[in-house]
Design a protein around this motif. Structure first.
Motif, short mmCIF file in Angstrom:
data_model
loop_
_atom_site.label_atom_id
_atom_site.label_comp_id
_atom_site.label_asym_id
_atom_site.label_seq_id
_atom_site.Cartn_x
_atom_site.Cartn_y
_atom_site.Cartn_z
N ALA A 141 3.79 -24.46 2.91
CA ALA A 141 2.37 -24.33 2.59
C ALA A 141 1.49 -24.77 3.76
O ALA A 141 0.34 -24.33 3.86
CB ALA A 141 2.04 -25.14 1.34
N ASN A 142 1.99 -25.65 4.63
CA ASN A 142 1.21 -26.06 5.80
C ASN A 142 1.15 -24.98 6.86
O ASN A 142 0.29 -25.01 7.75
CB ASN A 142 1.82 -27.33 6.40
N GLU A 143 2.08 -24.00 6.79
CA GLU A 143 2.13 -22.94 7.79
C GLU A 143 1.56 -21.62 7.29
O GLU A 143 1.08 -20.81 8.08
CB GLU A 143 3.57 -22.72 8.26
N MET A 144 1.62 -21.38 5.99
CA MET A 144 1.19 -20.10 5.43
C MET A 144 0.52 -20.31 4.08
O MET A 144 1.01 -21.07 3.24
CB MET A 144 2.40 -19.16 5.28
N THR A 145 -0.60 -19.64 3.88
CA THR A 145 -1.35 -19.73 2.63
C THR A 145 -1.43 -18.34 2.00
O THR A 145 -1.73 -17.36 2.69
CB THR A 145 -2.77 -20.26 2.88
N PHE A 146 -1.17 -18.26 0.69
CA PHE A 146 -1.24 -17.00 -0.05
C PHE A 146 -2.44 -17.05 -0.98
O PHE A 146 -2.59 -17.99 -1.77
CB PHE A 146 0.04 -16.76 -0.85
N ILE A 147 -3.29 -16.03 -0.89
CA ILE A 147 -4.51 -15.95 -1.69
C ILE A 147 -4.42 -14.72 -2.59
O ILE A 147 -4.21 -13.61 -2.10
CB ILE A 147 -5.76 -15.88 -0.79
N GLN A 148 -4.56 -14.93 -3.87
CA GLN A 148 -4.47 -13.84 -4.83
C GLN A 148 -5.79 -13.07 -4.90
O GLN A 148 -6.87 -13.61 -4.62
CB GLN A 148 -4.09 -14.38 -6.21
N LEU A 149 -5.69 -11.80 -5.29
CA LEU A 149 -6.87 -10.95 -5.39
C LEU A 149 -7.75 -11.36 -6.56
O LEU A 149 -7.29 -11.96 -7.53
CB LEU A 149 -6.45 -9.49 -5.55
N SER A 150 -9.02 -11.03 -6.44
CA SER A 150 -10.00 -11.33 -7.48
C SER A 150 -10.93 -10.14 -7.64
O SER A 150 -11.18 -9.40 -6.68
CB SER A 150 -10.80 -12.59 -7.12
N THR A 151 -11.42 -9.94 -8.85
CA THR A 151 -12.35 -8.82 -9.09
C THR A 151 -13.70 -9.06 -8.44
O THR A 151 -14.48 -8.11 -8.28
CB THR A 151 -12.53 -8.61 -10.59
N ASP A 152 -13.99 -10.30 -8.09
CA ASP A 152 -15.24 -10.64 -7.41
C ASP A 152 -14.94 -10.85 -5.93
O ASP A 152 -14.27 -11.82 -5.56
CB ASP A 152 -15.85 -11.90 -8.02
N TYR A 153 -15.41 -9.94 -5.08
CA TYR A 153 -15.09 -10.05 -3.66
C TYR A 153 -15.73 -11.29 -3.04
O TYR A 153 -15.19 -11.85 -2.06
CB TYR A 153 -15.52 -8.77 -2.93
N LYS A 154 -16.86 -11.74 -3.58
CA LYS A 154 -17.50 -12.94 -3.03
C LYS A 154 -16.63 -14.17 -3.24
O LYS A 154 -16.50 -15.01 -2.34
CB LYS A 154 -18.87 -13.15 -3.69
N LYS A 155 -15.99 -14.26 -4.40
CA LYS A 155 -15.10 -15.38 -4.66
C LYS A 155 -13.88 -15.31 -3.76
O LYS A 155 -13.41 -16.33 -3.25
CB LYS A 155 -14.68 -15.34 -6.13
N LEU A 156 -13.37 -14.11 -3.53
CA LEU A 156 -12.20 -13.94 -2.67
C LEU A 156 -12.53 -14.34 -1.24
O LEU A 156 -11.77 -15.07 -0.58
CB LEU A 156 -11.73 -12.49 -2.74
N VAL A 157 -13.66 -13.89 -0.73
CA VAL A 157 -14.06 -14.23 0.64
C VAL A 157 -14.35 -15.72 0.77
O VAL A 157 -14.04 -16.35 1.80
CB VAL A 157 -15.27 -13.39 1.07
N SER A 158 -14.93 -16.30 -0.27
CA SER A 158 -15.20 -17.74 -0.25
C SER A 158 -13.91 -18.55 -0.16
O SER A 158 -13.84 -19.56 0.56
CB SER A 158 -15.99 -18.13 -1.49
N THR A 159 -12.86 -18.11 -0.86
CA THR A 159 -11.57 -18.81 -0.79
C THR A 159 -10.97 -18.70 0.60
O THR A 159 -10.43 -19.67 1.14
CB THR A 159 -10.61 -18.23 -1.83
N ILE A 160 -11.07 -17.51 1.21
CA ILE A 160 -10.55 -17.33 2.57
C ILE A 160 -11.32 -18.21 3.56
O ILE A 160 -10.73 -18.87 4.42
CB ILE A 160 -10.64 -15.84 2.98
#
Length: 446
Positions: free
Chosen positions: A245-264
């Motif tokens: 987890a310190n080397e790679m992060t996995f982000i799941q998709l969301s129906t709200d693109y603003k929430k997805l971009v905020s997580t990234i």
């Protein structure tokens, strides 16, 4: 006529000319009075006048002023994964595929830029390139096991299982291993090696001068300047241990693109805050594939604002973030409005075009004795990064071909193979009494 000194008073009255702005003369500006005691100076505070627009009356503290905007700090050259571009000198990272680095014209993908890999047909060669892109960042971390501060990989839309299929580093064939062992023995300092090394170097210089191998030697010396910048991967092996987890992060998709971009964005901020010299590799595999992206996420109302936001992140972190995306164009043709817009929003685009069945059979017959030369498709360059604001629009169709070899993904210049089923006429016996021409035995070398 009488002569008097200048300082002498005539008739008891000092001789003072009426100069505007000085004491005793009229004021140069109506409504203003000269400052008493200082001839010709206007008071600093003018009644009835406020501060100039855009200026504050408060004094600014000494020292550098901090801006409210988040500015990406300059990259540190101590990061082994960064090298200046050969064209623009912009900090550049490797894609994990040396041939792909070359055709992008920068010897890699510049930081702050994005790469879109389009692919026709039902194959999935684009995922191999993305896995090499991610694995390259992981290996940059593992060069220095103590810090692990060189790179971080963010994967969007997939689970942790994707990390188990990253390719391992190519360790060389048995012949390469023997050569490496012999070279390590030669590097050991002893009397015999010192006497042999001078003779070997002199012989190598003569051979290089005679056959024009100086350029090849220079290229090898340049590659040794930063040997950890690019690695060769073996796609038949797996990267072990699996990235943490310190080397790679996995982000799941969301129906709200603003929430997805905020997580990234939050993940990027966290990684840069820990190590300011770290590079971030954002990977989006299999974009718009129905098994990953539901219909609501495949619409232009979601995808276009999402890519606009990703482009904004790349401009916000120009010294840390790069992005690579793979996209099948059979489900979404390039002529559609959505794909045309996405191509305009990214900085570089390449198109993998696998050969049809007839061409594949021709190549297999032409190289039946040399299976390592069998190619699988064309690589079309549609746009190059950084050379213009939205990428340099350039088209190179049919100039390069790719092959997914047993050990690595290769890109080379394309040439139509010649199928020669007939035997050489000079070696075939005559059936009608015709005697083949005799070959000359004369040496025609210059």
């Amino acid at each position: 006529m009488s002569f008097r000194k200048r300082s002498e008073v005539i008739n008891g009255t000092p001789r003072t000319p009426a100069v505007p702005g000085r004491a005793g003369g009229p004021s140069p500006i109506p409504g203003r009075t000269p400052t008493p005691g200082v001839p010709g100076r206007i008071p600093s505070t003018v009644p009835g006048r406020g501060p100039l627009p855009g200026r504050s009356q408060k004094a600014k503290p000494p020292g550098p002023q901090k801006s409210d905007e988040t500015v990406s700090p300059e990259p540190e050259l101590s990061n082994i994964g960064i090298r200046p571009s050969v064209i623009t000198s912009q900090p550049t990272i490797s894609t994990g595929t040396a041939d792909l680095d070359k055709i992008l014209a920068h010897q890699g993908l510049p930081l702050g830029a994005s790469l879109l890999i389009e692919e026709s047909g039902t194959t999935d060669f684009g995922s191999i390139l993305l896995r090499c892109f991610a694995a390259q960042g992981i290996l940059h971390n593992r060069v220095d096991e103590a810090k692990k501060s060189n790179a971080h990989v963010i994967v969007v839309g997939l689970s942790h299982e994707w990390a188990k299929d990253l390719p391992g580093m190519y360790k060389g064939s048995s012949k390469d291993k023997k050569k490496a062992l012999i070279k390590s023995e030669e590097n050991k300092i002893n009397v015999s090696n010192m006497s042999q090394s001078s003779n070997t170097q002199e012989r190598d210089l003569k051979i290089a001068w005679r056959y024009g191998l100086n350029k090849k030697v220079q290229d090898e010396n340049l590659s040794e300047v930063n040997e950890n910048y690019n690695h060769q991967f073996d796609i038949t092996e797996r990267l072990r241990p699996v990235p943490s987890a310190n080397e790679m992060t996995f982000i799941q998709l969301s129906t709200d693109y603003k929430k997805l971009v905020s997580t990234i964005s939050a993940t990027i901020e966290q990684q840069i805050k820990a190590y300011s010299s770290k590079t971030i590799r954002l990977v989006i595999p299999n974009l718009l594939i129905p098994s990953i992206y539901p219909p609501s996420l495949s619409q232009s109302t979601f995808m276009i604002p999402f890519f606009h936001s990703l482009r904004s992140l790349l401009r916000q972190y120009p010294n840390h973030l790069s992005m690579a995306v793979s996209l099948p164009v059979d489900l979404y043709p390039r002529s559609s409005h959505l794909i045309t817009t996405l191509e305009n929003l990214v900085d570089s685009v390449i198109h993998l075009q696998p050969f049809n069945q007839a061409m594949s059979q021709l190549i297999e017959r032409a190289y039946k004795n040399e299976p390592g030369k069998i190619q699988h498709g064309l690589v079309n360059i549609l746009k190059l990064p950084v050379l213009a604001e939205r990428g340099l629009m350039t088209i190179h169709n049919g100039e390069y071909a790719f092959k997914n070899g047993r050990k690595r993904f290769e890109i080379e210049e394309w040439g139509i193979p010649i199928e020669d089923d007939a035997t050489d006429a000079n070696n075939t016996p005559s059936t009608e009494g015709h005697v083949p021409e005799k070959q000359t035995s004369k040496n025609i070398d210059f």
